[in-house]
Enzyme design. Sequence first.
Site, short mmCIF file in Angstrom:
data_model
loop_
_atom_site.label_atom_id
_atom_site.label_comp_id
_atom_site.label_asym_id
_atom_site.label_seq_id
_atom_site.Cartn_x
_atom_site.Cartn_y
_atom_site.Cartn_z
CB SER A 135 -0.89 0.01 1.25
OG SER A 135 -1.52 1.26 1.44
CE1 TYR A 148 -4.39 -2.79 4.59
CE2 TYR A 148 -3.82 -0.46 4.45
CZ TYR A 148 -4.09 -1.67 3.83
OH TYR A 148 -4.04 -1.77 2.47
#
Length: 248
Positions: A135, A148
């Site tokens: 990400s 996350y």
Amino acid sequence: MPTALITGASAGIGEAFVRLLTEQKFHLVLVARREDRLQQIASEITNQGGSAEILVADLATTEGLTRVEDYIKAHPLDLLINNAGFGIYGATVDTDPEKEAEMIRLNILALTTLTRAALPEMLKRKAGRILQVGSVLSFFPTPYMTGYGATKAFVLHYSEALHRELKGSGVTVTALCPGSTESEFAAVSGLEQNRQMTATEVARQGLLASEQGKSFILPGTSNKLLPFLNRLLPRNWFTGIVARSLRS
């Protein structure tokens, strides 16, 4: 016919990988929890003259992860795409600790287990590619998506280090680090996203970077600016900016 295994293949970026690799004449192994959705996608591929099989598994469980690990050890792959993962949005104290543990197992343990399962045979053949989906949040601390962001930092660092270890072996590892993308991620995490790239464009850039043997790729011009700002600004300042952005 080369073989590719894609985790999280039932929607979003994972499904986009499936469609693009069908055009490249890969035999596809589709991995996800939703059997009905996998069957639908596999049927569409075979009806178009492609080749696909499904492997139903929840990679956050020991049983599901072992099933896919054993498959990879028994069936040599040309391309492994570790795409499965999810995020949790909110202040850490307010989020479900069991859900966070599940996220860590899927985003980190499943990825490393399947990578290690694929590597020995790839190294023996001196050929193979592994594409890990990280990400843009891999590059800096992420208050309100604390766990996350940390799991995706692991994906980036693990992939870059492994890419270097494998230099000259014929096997490459690439981290794909997208920003906001059209997928089910927002619905699962509870985070509202704007200015989304299409899943197809993200997957296309990831596959190209993998083919070129790059260690990582940040798709999208605006996404490339964020890690640069993180290096330019004092770290605590930038973390504060991220906190305000995600909190709002």
